[in-house]
Design a protein around this motif. Sequence first.
Motif, PDB file in Angstrom:
ATOM      1  N   HIS A  83     204.315 -21.317  31.878  1.00 56.48           N
ATOM      2  CA  HIS A  83     205.072 -20.300  31.149  1.00 56.48           C
ATOM      3  C   HIS A  83     206.345 -20.004  31.925  1.00 56.48           C
ATOM      4  O   HIS A  83     206.349 -20.048  33.158  1.00 56.48           O
ATOM      5  N   TYR A 106     202.182 -20.859  36.393  1.00 58.69           N
ATOM      6  CA  TYR A 106     201.505 -22.146  36.267  1.00 58.69           C
ATOM      7  C   TYR A 106     200.018 -21.870  36.069  1.00 58.69           C
ATOM      8  O   TYR A 106     199.394 -21.153  36.854  1.00 58.69           O
ATOM      9  N   ASP A 107     199.438 -22.412  35.024  1.00 60.74           N
ATOM     10  CA  ASP A 107     198.025 -22.262  34.707  1.00 60.74           C
ATOM     11  C   ASP A 107     197.391 -23.634  34.900  1.00 60.74           C
ATOM     12  O   ASP A 107     197.620 -24.544  34.102  1.00 60.74           O
ATOM     13  N   ALA A 114     195.354 -24.732  31.823  1.00 63.71           N
ATOM     14  CA  ALA A 114     195.978 -24.463  30.517  1.00 63.71           C
ATOM     15  C   ALA A 114     195.165 -23.510  29.643  1.00 63.71           C
ATOM     16  O   ALA A 114     195.214 -23.586  28.432  1.00 63.71           O
ATOM     17  N   ALA A 124     197.602 -21.536  27.396  1.00 66.16           N
ATOM     18  CA  ALA A 124     198.620 -22.336  26.705  1.00 66.16           C
ATOM     19  C   ALA A 124     198.780 -21.946  25.242  1.00 66.16           C
ATOM     20  O   ALA A 124     199.647 -22.460  24.554  1.00 66.16           O
ATOM     21  N   THR A 169     206.478 -21.581  26.639  1.00 63.34           N
ATOM     22  CA  THR A 169     205.274 -22.151  27.232  1.00 63.34           C
ATOM     23  C   THR A 169     205.235 -23.628  26.891  1.00 63.34           C
ATOM     24  O   THR A 169     205.434 -24.011  25.745  1.00 63.34           O
ATOM     25  N   HIS A 214     202.794 -27.223  27.678  1.00 65.06           N
ATOM     26  CA  HIS A 214     201.550 -27.718  28.251  1.00 65.06           C
ATOM     27  C   HIS A 214     201.410 -29.217  28.012  1.00 65.06           C
ATOM     28  O   HIS A 214     202.002 -29.773  27.094  1.00 65.06           O
ATOM     29  N   GLN A 215     200.633 -29.831  28.893  1.00 64.42           N
ATOM     30  CA  GLN A 215     200.270 -31.236  28.751  1.00 64.42           C
ATOM     31  C   GLN A 215     198.857 -31.376  29.292  1.00 64.42           C
ATOM     32  O   GLN A 215     198.587 -30.963  30.423  1.00 64.42           O
ATOM     33  N   SER A 216     197.969 -31.908  28.480  1.00 60.84           N
ATOM     34  CA  SER A 216     196.581 -32.039  28.909  1.00 60.84           C
ATOM     35  C   SER A 216     196.298 -33.455  29.394  1.00 60.84           C
ATOM     36  O   SER A 216     197.074 -34.378  29.168  1.00 60.84           O
ATOM     37  N   THR A 234     200.339 -32.435  24.105  1.00 55.50           N
ATOM     38  CA  THR A 234     201.469 -31.707  24.669  1.00 55.50           C
ATOM     39  C   THR A 234     201.931 -30.665  23.668  1.00 55.50           C
ATOM     40  O   THR A 234     201.719 -30.809  22.460  1.00 55.50           O
ATOM     41  N   ASP A 246     203.100 -28.858  18.650  1.00 58.90           N
ATOM     42  CA  ASP A 246     201.974 -29.451  19.347  1.00 58.90           C
ATOM     43  C   ASP A 246     201.947 -30.927  18.968  1.00 58.90           C
ATOM     44  O   ASP A 246     202.063 -31.252  17.789  1.00 58.90           O
TER      45      ASP A 246
END
Length: 147
Positions: free
Chosen positions: A2, A66-67, A70, A73, A90, A92-94, A99, A114
Motif C-alpha cells: 500500500h 508492505y503486507d 497480502a 490486498a 494498493t 499485489h502479486q501472488s 496481480t 485484477d
Amino acid sequence: MHVVRDLDPADALTLLVPTPRSIQPCDLPSGKPDEWTSLPAAALGFDSADGATLLAGRIGAWTFVYDDLAFTADREFTAKLSADGRTAATGHQSITGDTGLCYAVDGTRLAWRDSLDRDLDLPGMPGRSTRGVRSGRDSGTGSPRRW
C-alpha cells in the motif's frame, strides 16, 4: 504493498490491523532465516503460520505498508486508507501470478484491476496457458472472480 499520502505509518497500520496493540517497532535483519519467511516476520520472530506481518515506513509525504502475505490486498483497505481527502494505491502479486492494482481518493475507489478479471487471450500466449489459468480462476465459483 500500500502507499498512502499524508498519513503517518502508525496510523496506516491502525487502519489495516485488526488488533492495533500488536503494532511494534523493529529493526530488519540483514537476511532471512529461510526462503519463506519475510524480513519483517523474521525481525519479530514470526513465521507464516502466525499470519501476515505488515511493515510500514515513510518516504517524504508517502507512507508505504508492505503486507508479506497480502492479507490486506483487498480494495476496501485502499478506500479506507484514502479516507479524509488522502490518496492511496494498493498493488499485489501472488505466488500464483495473480496481480492487482487499486487507486482511491477520499475514500472512493477510482480504478482497480485484477489480472484474473481481464481477458487472458494475450498475443503470443499459447491457448493452453490461458485455458489453464481460466480453469484455475473459475474453479469452485463457476464464474471469474470479480471485485
